[in-house]
Design an enzyme around this catalytic site. Structure first.
Site, PDB file in Angstrom:
ATOM      1  N   TYR A 156       0.837  -1.213   0.000  1.00 27.18           N
ATOM      2  CA  TYR A 156       0.000   0.000   0.000  1.00 27.18           C
ATOM      3  C   TYR A 156       0.870   1.261   0.000  1.00 27.18           C
ATOM      4  CZ  TYR A 156      -3.709   3.175   1.654  1.00 27.18           C
ATOM      5  OH  TYR A 156      -4.610   4.210   1.797  1.00 27.18           O
ATOM      6  N   LYS A 160       1.136   4.248  -2.773  1.00 26.71           N
ATOM      7  CA  LYS A 160       0.789   5.635  -2.437  1.00 26.71           C
ATOM      8  C   LYS A 160       1.980   6.582  -2.623  1.00 26.71           C
ATOM      9  CE  LYS A 160      -3.529   4.955  -1.546  1.00 26.71           C
ATOM     10  NZ  LYS A 160      -4.550   5.586  -2.390  1.00 26.71           N
TER      11      LYS A 160
HETATM   12  P1  NAP Z   1     -13.442   2.539   0.793  1.00 23.77           P
HETATM   13  O1  NAP Z   1     -14.419   3.038   1.785  1.00 23.77           O
HETATM   14  O2  NAP Z   1     -13.009   1.109   0.852  1.00 23.77           O
HETATM   15  O3  NAP Z   1     -14.019   2.849  -0.678  1.00 23.77           O
HETATM   16  C1  NAP Z   1     -13.290   2.439  -1.791  1.00 23.77           C
HETATM   17  C2  NAP Z   1     -13.963   2.936  -3.051  1.00 23.77           C
HETATM   18  O4  NAP Z   1     -13.123   2.591  -4.156  1.00 23.77           O
HETATM   19  C3  NAP Z   1     -15.320   2.292  -3.323  1.00 23.77           C
HETATM   20  O5  NAP Z   1     -16.154   3.255  -3.933  1.00 23.77           O
HETATM   21  C4  NAP Z   1     -14.981   1.171  -4.309  1.00 23.77           C
HETATM   22  O6  NAP Z   1     -16.058   0.835  -5.171  1.00 23.77           O
HETATM   23  C5  NAP Z   1     -13.868   1.836  -5.101  1.00 23.77           C
HETATM   24  N1  NAP Z   1     -12.977   0.899  -5.776  1.00 23.77           N
HETATM   25  C6  NAP Z   1     -12.171  -0.038  -5.244  1.00 23.77           C
HETATM   26  N2  NAP Z   1     -11.507  -0.700  -6.213  1.00 23.77           N
HETATM   27  C7  NAP Z   1     -11.902  -0.142  -7.394  1.00 23.77           C
HETATM   28  C8  NAP Z   1     -11.579  -0.381  -8.752  1.00 23.77           C
HETATM   29  N3  NAP Z   1     -10.709  -1.328  -9.098  1.00 23.77           N
HETATM   30  N4  NAP Z   1     -12.182   0.372  -9.697  1.00 23.77           N
HETATM   31  C9  NAP Z   1     -13.073   1.340  -9.356  1.00 23.77           C
HETATM   32  N5  NAP Z   1     -13.419   1.617  -8.085  1.00 23.77           N
HETATM   33  C10 NAP Z   1     -12.837   0.871  -7.117  1.00 23.77           C
HETATM   34  O7  NAP Z   1     -12.081   3.384   0.847  1.00 23.77           O
HETATM   35  P2  NAP Z   1     -11.760   4.838   1.485  1.00 23.77           P
HETATM   36  O8  NAP Z   1     -11.282   4.646   2.862  1.00 23.77           O
HETATM   37  O9  NAP Z   1     -12.871   5.768   1.204  1.00 23.77           O
HETATM   38  O10 NAP Z   1     -10.474   5.241   0.626  1.00 23.77           O
HETATM   39  C11 NAP Z   1     -10.542   6.119  -0.491  1.00 23.77           C
HETATM   40  C12 NAP Z   1      -9.127   6.507  -0.889  1.00 23.77           C
HETATM   41  O11 NAP Z   1      -8.501   7.184   0.218  1.00 23.77           O
HETATM   42  C13 NAP Z   1      -8.235   5.308  -1.202  1.00 23.77           C
HETATM   43  O12 NAP Z   1      -7.352   5.635  -2.257  1.00 23.77           O
HETATM   44  C14 NAP Z   1      -7.448   5.111   0.090  1.00 23.77           C
HETATM   45  O13 NAP Z   1      -6.220   4.477  -0.131  1.00 23.77           O
HETATM   46  C15 NAP Z   1      -7.271   6.563   0.529  1.00 23.77           C
HETATM   47  N6  NAP Z   1      -6.981   6.705   1.953  1.00 23.77           N
HETATM   48  C16 NAP Z   1      -7.872   6.272   2.892  1.00 23.77           C
HETATM   49  C17 NAP Z   1      -7.565   6.438   4.242  1.00 23.77           C
HETATM   50  C18 NAP Z   1      -8.500   6.003   5.335  1.00 23.77           C
HETATM   51  O14 NAP Z   1      -8.110   6.085   6.506  1.00 23.77           O
HETATM   52  N7  NAP Z   1      -9.722   5.568   5.032  1.00 23.77           N
HETATM   53  C19 NAP Z   1      -6.348   7.020   4.602  1.00 23.77           C
HETATM   54  C20 NAP Z   1      -5.466   7.434   3.622  1.00 23.77           C
HETATM   55  C21 NAP Z   1      -5.793   7.276   2.291  1.00 23.77           C
HETATM   56  P3  NAP Z   1     -16.970  -0.513  -4.931  1.00 23.77           P
HETATM   57  O15 NAP Z   1     -17.599  -0.377  -3.588  1.00 23.77           O
HETATM   58  O16 NAP Z   1     -17.962  -0.506  -6.061  1.00 23.77           O
HETATM   59  O17 NAP Z   1     -16.029  -1.679  -5.014  1.00 23.77           O
END
Ligand code: NAP
Length: 248
Positions: A156, A160
């Site tokens: 990961y 990133k």
């Molecule tokens: P999440 O709740 O798991 O949501 C992930 C989203 O990405 C969902 O809409 C999912 O769609 C979509 N997705 C996954 N694989 C995909 C693919 N191959 N093609 C198209 N869509 C895809 O994740 P989140 O926590 O909101 O994270 C969003 C971003 O922020 C990510 O890049 C993550 O690395 C980053 N981030 C998150 C955190 C945190 O603490 N949450 C911290 C730092 C960075 P489906 O549901 O249809 O599969």
């Protein structure tokens, strides 16, 4: 309305941080494409909410880790709205485990979903943006893990960190076309992605966050909307950490 007349695509816009981003872009006047991979109901719910609030949104399914699917996504967005001004590469996933336990598949799926997707969508979006000669905004969602590293997240963190190098390079390539490329690096935010983290680890994480709490998805969306707007017209190649200070 900061984004009146703009069209935005948000990958992974159906849940978590992506959902907050599409809702905030729409609330600021942008017409939005809510991309999703497998959960159509979640995407339709986001679209319905935006439309109920007087906004304009459509859901488009695409696995953005797949090159051809990403090209189709951007093509469909442009044929739906006639233009593309803002691309937010937010789709992401995790397969956390220590390197010694990590399987090749766990490396590959994380790199493809988090990093190759950014290449795929930027490759599809830049040519139409350049041809239109109206500038553009690309905002890529990285993570504090890509800046300071995290045990159990070599895959990961690599994906990133890759986003940061990619974005700085692209910013230099297309700045002359008035297209800015920036990165938002969130810290911990409660979403489906982090919901399974051990409660003890969550408690411990607070010790390392100067602001003493996890972030809210809306706080990430605020940064994205700013970078997407004219207020950020002289910012490119920047990494905006929205992490409560954990990454400083
Ligand atoms: P999440 O709740 O798991 O949501 C992930 C989203 O990405 C969902 O809409 C999912 O769609 C979509 N997705 C996954 N694989 C995909 C693919 N191959 N093609 C198209 N869509 C895809 O994740 P989140 O926590 O909101 O994270 C969003 C971003 O922020 C990510 O890049 C993550 O690395 C980053 N981030 C998150 C955190 C945190 O603490 N949450 C911290 C730092 C960075 P489906 O549901 O249809 O599969």
């Amino acid at each position: 309305m900061l984004l009146e007349g703009k069209v935005a695509v948000v990958t992974g816009g159906s849940r978590g941080i992506g959902r907050a981003i599409v809702e905030d872009l729409a609330a600021n006047g942008a017409k939005v494409v809510v991309n999703y991979h497998s959960n159509a109901d979640a995407a339709q719910e986001v679209v319905a909410g935006i439309v109920a609030n007087g906004g304009t949104a459509v859901a488009i399914q695409a696995d953005v880790s797949n090159f051809d699917a990403a090209q189709e996504l951007i093509k469909s967005a442009i044929s739906t709205y006639g233009q593309l001004d803002i691309l937010v590469n937010n789709a992401g996933t995790t397969r956390d485990t220590l390197l010694m336990m990590m399987k090749e598949e766990q490396w590959d799926v994380v790199l493809a979903t988090n990093l190759k997707s950014v290449f795929n969508c930027c490759k599809a979006a830049t040519r139409p943006m350049v041809r239109r000669r109206n500038g553009g905004r690309i905002i890529n969602i990285s993570s504090v893990s890509g800046i300071i590293g995290q045990p159990g997240q070599a895959n990961y963190a690599a994906s990133k960190a890759g986003i940061i190098g990619f974005s700085k390079s692209l910013a230099k390539e297309i700045g002359s076309r008035k297209i800015t490329v920036n990165v938002v690096a969130p810290g911990f935010v409660l979403t489906d992605l982090t919901a399974d983290l051990d409660a003890e680890l969550v408690e411990q994480s607070l010790e390392f966050i100067p602001l003493g709490r996890w972030g809210d998805a809306q706080e990430i969306a605020n940064a994205v909307t700013f970078l997407a707007s004219d207020k950020a017209s002289y910012i490119t190649g920047e990494v905006l950490q929205v992490d409560g200070g954990i990454g400083i």
